[in-house]
Design an enzyme around this catalytic site. Structure first.
Site, short mmCIF file in Angstrom:
data_model
loop_
_atom_site.label_atom_id
_atom_site.label_comp_id
_atom_site.label_asym_id
_atom_site.label_seq_id
_atom_site.Cartn_x
_atom_site.Cartn_y
_atom_site.Cartn_z
CD GLU A 161 4.44 37.54 -7.45
OE1 GLU A 161 4.51 38.16 -8.53
OE2 GLU A 161 5.23 36.63 -7.16
CD GLU A 364 3.68 32.31 -7.86
OE1 GLU A 364 4.66 32.74 -8.52
OE2 GLU A 364 2.55 32.80 -7.96
C1 BGP Z 1 5.26 35.38 -10.26
C2 BGP Z 1 3.80 35.21 -10.61
C3 BGP Z 1 3.48 34.00 -11.38
C4 BGP Z 1 4.60 33.41 -12.22
C5 BGP Z 1 5.98 33.59 -11.68
C6 BGP Z 1 7.10 33.32 -12.65
O1 BGP Z 1 5.58 36.73 -10.29
O2 BGP Z 1 2.96 35.23 -9.49
O3 BGP Z 1 2.27 34.25 -12.01
O4 BGP Z 1 4.42 33.40 -13.55
O5 BGP Z 1 6.17 34.85 -11.15
O6 BGP Z 1 7.25 34.41 -13.51
P1 BGP Z 1 7.48 34.30 -15.05
O7 BGP Z 1 6.28 33.65 -15.59
O8 BGP Z 1 7.64 35.70 -15.53
O9 BGP Z 1 8.72 33.52 -15.21
#
Ligand code: BGP
Length: 463
Positions: A161, A364
């Site tokens: 990201e 993801e």
């Molecule tokens: C993405 C990241 C992750 C993850 C996910 C969910 O942006 O790559 O690391 O955590 O989001 O986000 P959050 O933890 O803020 O709910």
């Protein structure tokens, strides 16, 4: 209907700093995540996390029980090279080496991210990605990974990201210098990251045969105009470049998209491109695109900016006359306010296909929720519904020409959210701990994990 291929990589993801714990174990150096000030005092820091560092073998066994074909995780730079540059920590190398062997023993393909928001703190002190010395440090680190694990890894991901790290830096723990021109600063970082990962991609291609693949993993979300007003359509095209395409056009096609360059020039924020940089970038040639997908983004044209009504990663900063993000009344929301849009995943997959014509992997996708452990069980039907509708969207996209070759949902296990603690749970496997009480960190399979096991067994037929 065209079906999902038999080698499709079904699995799930984690990231080192959110999952491992052992923040200073066995010689690990500190990353910016380890020293980050946790703004919400009620939530956990990242020091113990899900204690994967001490449970890794058991964790791989659980992944094998669910029938994972792949596991996407990240390597902690400071576990390998504690200061970011210099001495290698043998114990850190050993940890990942054992993890990789254990995965392969269970026929789980490791999909390895080299960098997931956890800049070594020693390098952050000299400016992090804004300092070109970090390019050299990152290339050196990647070479250490190639030297030690290159014989066993087929899928490398350079950066997690890049776009979120730039556009929502403070949320993911990246500080910006005071009084800087934010746009200029973040797009200088972007350029340096791009040069760094291009060098690493070229090196990977030089070292290994074509069976070893390397790509990058931005967070990509299709952009919808808030209305059919021509101004809103223009805004949607603009934000699509700021949010998505700028980072992929450059690494895939070797071109900086003019829509954003024009904005940067207008804002007096053009970054420095040194002689030779564009030649380096043109040689990157990623083999695939990995992307993280949670939701879509809806935008309108605007006179005045009002950016901060949307939650965390959904925010994209806007500019008068360029566009800004708004919420989409057509979409349901998670308990944490993130819009849920499975159709948007199909749209995103097809847009990526059309624009880049490369294989893609989803690294993801998932739903954060306040899961409840009741009588030893976690009945997370909302997670099943979320994942099911997104897998349906993938199947439709495959039928319509997407070259998607894997789905790794977020997350394999509960872990510490970027800024909302352990209470925002995403895992297929529950970790029995609270924000401040690590308890035993016992692993418990959620209902969704049994459902996902069946999905994998039937190669996505049995949803
Ligand atoms: C993405 C990241 C992750 C993850 C996910 C969910 O942006 O790559 O690391 O955590 O989001 O986000 P959050 O933890 O803020 O709910």
């Amino acid at each position: 209907m065209k079906k999902i291929g038999k080698d499709f990589l079904w699995g799930a993801s984690t990231s080192a700093y959110q999952f491992e714990g052992g923040f200073d174990s066995d010689g690990k150096g500190l990353s910016i995540q380890d020293v980050k000030e946790i703004l919400n005092k009620e939530t956990s820091d990242f020091k113990v996390a899900s204690d994967h560092y001490n449970h890794w073998k058991e964790d791989v066994t659980l992944m094998a029980q669910m029938g994972f074909k792949s596991y996407r995780f990240s390597i902690s730079w400071t576990r390998i090279i504690p200061n970011g540059i210099g001495e290698i920590n043998k114990k850190g190398v050993e940890f990942y080496s054992n993890l990789i062997d254990e995965l392969l023993k269970h026929k789980i393909e490791p999909v390895v991210t080299m960098f997931h928001f956890d800049m070594p703190n020693e390098l952050e002190k000299i400016g992090g990605w804004a300092n070109r010395k970090v390019i050299t440090a990152y290339v050196n680190y990647a070479n250490v990974l190639f030297d030690n694990f290159g014989d066993r890894i087929k899928y490398w991901i350079t950066i997690n990201e890049q776009n979120v790290l730039l556009l929502q830096g403070p949320i993911v723990g990246i500080k910006r210098p005071q009084n800087c021109n934010v746009l200029k600063h973040v797009f200088q970082m972007n350029h340096n990251i791009t040069v760094a990962q291009a060098l690493v991609m070229e090196e990977c291609h030089k070292r290994f045969d074509s069976k070893v693949k390397i790509g990058t993993a931005p967070n990509i979300s299709s952009i919808y105009p808030a209305s059919c007003k021509p101004e809103d359509i223009v805004a949607s095209k603009n934000i699509a470049v700021l949010r998505n395409w700028f980072y992929l056009d450059i690494i895939v096609k070797g071109i900086y998209n003019r829509i954003l360059l024009a904005l940067l020039e207008e804002q007096n924020a053009m970054f420095e491109i040194r002689q030779g940089d564009m030649e380096i970038i043109k040689k990157a040639n990623p083999d695939f695109i990995a992307f993280n997908y949670y939701t879509t983004t809806t935008v309108k044209m605007n006179e005045k900016i009002d950016n901060y009504k949307l939650p965390d990663q959904e925010r994209v900063f806007g500019f008068p006359g360029f566009g800004q993000t708004v919420s989409n009344a057509n979409l349901a929301k998670t308990q944490f306010g993130w819009e849920i849009d499975p159709k948007g995943l199909k749209v995103t997959l097809l847009e990526l296909q059309e624009r880049y014509n490369l294989p893609v992997i989803i690294t993801e996708n998932g739903i954060g929720a306040y899961d409840k452990l009741e009588e030893g069980k976690i009945n997370d039907d909302y997670r099943i519904n979320y994942l099911k509708s997104h897998i349906e969207a993938i199947k439709e996209a495959v039928n319509e020409g997407s070259q998607v070759f894997g789905y790794n949902c977020w997350s394999a296990f509960d872990l510490i959210s970027v800024h909302e603690g352990i209470s925002k749970r995403y895992g297929l496997i529950y970790i029995d701990r609270e924000e401040k009480d690590i308890k035993t960190a016992r692993r418990i399979r959620k209902k969704s994990s049994y459902w996902y096991e069946k999905v994998i067994k039937s190669n996505g037929e049995n949803l």
